[in-house]
Design a protein around this motif. Structure first.
Motif, PDB file in Angstrom:
ATOM      1  N   TYR A 102       0.830  -1.207   0.000  1.00  0.00           N
ATOM      2  CA  TYR A 102       0.000   0.000   0.000  1.00  0.00           C
ATOM      3  C   TYR A 102       0.864   1.257   0.000  1.00  0.00           C
ATOM      4  N   TYR A 131      -5.923  -0.652   2.890  1.00  0.00           N
ATOM      5  CA  TYR A 131      -6.597  -0.849   1.617  1.00  0.00           C
ATOM      6  C   TYR A 131      -8.111  -0.782   1.745  1.00  0.00           C
ATOM      7  N   GLN A 177      -6.878   2.375  -5.379  1.00  0.00           N
ATOM      8  CA  GLN A 177      -5.920   1.457  -4.769  1.00  0.00           C
ATOM      9  C   GLN A 177      -6.694   0.494  -3.874  1.00  0.00           C
TER      10      GLN A 177
END
Length: 311
Positions: A102, A131, A177
């Motif tokens: 991440y 996340y 993401q």
């Protein structure tokens, strides 16, 4: 009906764990010892996967599997009312792997199997990483139970994507993401398009979607398995496989997953879901272009769940 069923489940979930485990012991005895739930499927799967083990050893695996199966069911009921602190306590793990990815600004794709307790593992991802968790699930035919399990699986922030319409449902998140969680040991719905190889001694089709998605988006892949430390307490193990799957040849990621899953099952055989019919879609010679293993394909496949086993 939804509110009646959900209300009943929630009330049961308020019981302390010791009471739920007493109930689990009773249900395991009733389901497997008295009613012989999926007795033949479980024994056939174990015979195929562990032909060199004695019958006594396979019976011991079946016994421990049965207790893990009902324990997982009771633990899943508990999750309807359990606190986030309860989930963190019961499922610590190697979450730093995800934080490292991440912090690099990368997406992540997780491949795991039907390894107890995957429901607890699903909820732990969102609580232990930065996340946005996307979870792929197979909608249940019963609309009431489907709604109940969607509520459970999304309670820590996971966004659920139906496997029946995966390509369309993930589109809104393609520029974000995310961590995409996949239980990748499902039986492929279209065996003629599956990746075929030897798995636990049987020619087995694997869903190609997880690999193809990772390679197309060049998304880092992490393999995950869960071990049981003691009753009710687990540990999530995360192994970074590659940050650059697009460079891998076609089929290699699925072979690596096959090897990983075999190691996990052989190390902790009672932790895998032996009651599902993993080999209900047998190998056929017409799938030869989809065979990716180094071992040669068999001349014909075996369907162990029908009286006429050979196809």
């Amino acid at each position: 009906m939804y509110y009646l069923v959900y209300g009943f489940i929630y009330v049961v979930s308020l019981l302390p764990m010791w009471a739920l485990y007493l109930l689990s012991d009773f249900v395991a005895w009733l389901l497997f010892d008295v009613c012989n739930y999926r007795y033949w499927v479980i024994r056939m799967n174990l015979n195929l996967a562990f032909p060199r083990k004695s019958q006594k050893e396979r019976d011991e695996i079946a016994y421990r599997f049965a207790r893990n199966f009902t324990d997982t069911f009771m633990e899943t009921l508990k999750l309807f009312s359990a606190s986030d602190a309860f989930i963190r306590e019961r499922m610590p793990g190697d979450y730093h792997v995800f934080e490292d990815l991440y912090n690099k600004g990368l997406k992540c794709q997780v491949h795991m199997g039907h390894n107890f307790n995957w429901e607890l593992g699903n909820l732990s991802f969102s609580l232990n990483s930065s996340y946005q968790m996307l979870g792929v699930y197979m909608p249940l035919k019963n609309k009431t139970m489907d709604r109940i399990f969607r509520k459970l699986r999304s309670r820590t922030g996971t966004i659920l994507l139906p496997a029946t319409d995966m390509r369309k449902s993930i589109m809104p998140y393609r520029d974000q993401q995310y961590l995409l969680g996949l239980v990748a040991d499902q039986v492929p719905p279209r065996p003629e398009r599956a990746f075929w190889m030897d798995f636990l001694g049987m020619p087995t089709g694997f869903i190609p979607g997880p690999e193809k998605g990772a390679r197309a988006g060049n998304i880092p892949v992490v393999f995950v398995n869960i071990t049981k430390e003691k009753r009710g307490y687990y540990y999530l193990h995360a192994t970074l496989v590659t940050e650059d799957p697009a460079r891998w040849p076609e089929g290699e990621l699925t072979i690596q997953y096959r090897d990983f899953l075999q190691r996990v099952i052989r190390q902790h055989p009672d932790m895998w879901l032996w009651s599902h019919r993993r080999w209900k879609k047998p190998w056929k010679a017409e799938y030869i272009a989809q065979w990716i293993d180094l071992l040669p394909p068999p001349q014909r496949g075996i369907n162990p769940y029908v009286s006429n086993k050979f196809v």
